[in-house]
Design a protein around this motif. Structure first.
Motif, short mmCIF file in Angstrom:
data_model
loop_
_atom_site.label_atom_id
_atom_site.label_comp_id
_atom_site.label_asym_id
_atom_site.label_seq_id
_atom_site.Cartn_x
_atom_site.Cartn_y
_atom_site.Cartn_z
N GLN A 129 23.81 33.81 25.37
CA GLN A 129 24.99 33.63 24.56
C GLN A 129 24.56 33.42 23.06
N VAL A 130 25.18 34.06 22.31
CA VAL A 130 25.14 34.02 20.81
C VAL A 130 25.31 32.59 20.57
N GLN A 131 24.49 31.88 19.65
CA GLN A 131 24.50 30.65 19.26
C GLN A 131 25.19 30.45 17.79
N PRO A 132 26.43 29.66 17.61
CA PRO A 132 26.86 29.45 16.37
C PRO A 132 25.92 28.82 15.27
N HIS A 133 26.15 29.36 14.06
CA HIS A 133 25.09 28.74 13.32
C HIS A 133 25.65 28.08 11.87
#
Length: 335
Positions: A129-133
């Motif tokens: 899953q794409v991780q928030p930055h």
């Protein structure tokens, strides 16, 4: 009679005068005498050392900021109705080389700690899953709503706790500022903001916005990104001169006071027709197609926002005598 957009507003005379004064031989790109003043002038304004870069559009400011805060494999949390989501033609994804926008909810296009947390908590911490930055908030929002310094600080605290950067899209930052009556520092870095897109075009500028980094180290790679994107103008002094002219004598603040006051005049006439509280220079009204046509027949120009709703935007140069006829026409529509 035009209330379509503050993007179409005239340029402040002081801006033209400043550009004329800059019309002399100097170093190219951003090494000129005007560009070299930006860091100091904006550091004074924000009461902390900053890096301030001129850019030619709000889209450029927003997306260069996001590229500094988020890698290509990461994500930026924003509101479902944020400008970066709905009105920038995929530029955030382009400038970040593919970062994803994660869309959260919130009344008036304002994110809250709760809506952000719900989105973050639903994201698994694994490679699939794409991780928030980063988080991006808009002040004032697309519906003219304003985050208070306390609301920004709450989101800033969440961002810090989660290890995320915080960007503020301030296309109408001046309008938000004067509504709250706070200082630029209180609205930004003291509340946890890392990067600000400081809007000037909507507030008397011609074609210059300012990208302000409160973590100066973020600017280093952005200088290269600005060049690579074709945004490093040869004669950058003309952009810097615009920003300095609007900082001089607090013109940026005075212009926002004027446009906010005009919006309040319309809000008072609109009464129960208001869709959102008026906190900046945008007014959203309930109006049937027939009522909108009646206003247009009188010569008023504005934007159809949604079925049964219209948007009116007041510009920095529209005085009360220019706005009052529209206020009277709205009042004449009745409840």
């Amino acid at each position: 009679m035009r209330f379509f957009s503050d993007n179409a507003a005239p340029v402040h005379p002081a801006v033209f005068a400043a550009m004329a004064a800059a019309d002399t031989l100097d170093t190219a790109y951003d090494g000129d005498a005007w560009s070299r003043q930006l860091n100091g002038r904006f550091s004074d304004l924000f009461e902390t050392p900053v890096k301030a870069l001129w850019v030619p559009s709000g889209t450029a400011a927003n997306c260069l900021a996001l590229a500094a805060l988020c890698p290509p494999h990461g994500a930026v949390v924003c509101h479902r109705d944020a400008h970066i989501q709905n009105d920038e033609c995929g530029a955030p994804e382009f400038y970040t080389h593919g970062a994803k926008l994660l869309l959260a909810e919130g009344e008036g296009a304002k994110l809250t700690v709760e809506t952000i947390s719900a989105l973050l908590d639903a994201t698994r911490n694994d490679v699939h899953q794409v991780q928030p930055h980063a988080i991006s908030i808009t002040n004032a929002t697309e519906y003219g709503r304003v985050y208070t310094p306390d609301e920004v600080a709450a989101i800033g605290a969440l961002a810090k706790a989660r290890g995320l950067g915080l960007h503020m899209d301030g296309a109408r930052f001046a309008n938000a500022m004067v509504h709250c009556g706070c200082t630029p520092a209180e609205m930004t870095w003291r509340a946890g903001v890392d990067a600000l897109s400081f809007g000037f075009v909507k507030n008397g500028g011609m074609n210059a916005e300012c990208l302000v980094f409160f973590k100066p180290e973020l600017a280093a790679a952005t200088l290269y990104r600005r060049k690579r994107a074709g945004l490093l103008f040869s004669k950058g002094r003309y952009l810097a001169a615009q920003l300095l002219a609007l900082l001089d004598e607090d013109r940026w603040r005075d212009n926002a006071h004027a446009s906010n006051a005009g919006a309040t005049l319309l809000a008072d006439a609109a009464g129960a027709r208001l869709v959102h509280p008026v906190e900046a220079n945008e007014v959203f009204l309930r109006a049937s197609p027939d009522e909108a046509a009646r206003l247009r027949a009188l010569g008023f120009d504005f934007y159809d926002w949604a079925p049964g709703e219209v948007r009116l935007v007041i510009s920095w140069d529209q005085q009360a005598e220019a706005i009052r006829p529209l206020a009277e026409a709205i009042a004449a529509l009745g409840a």
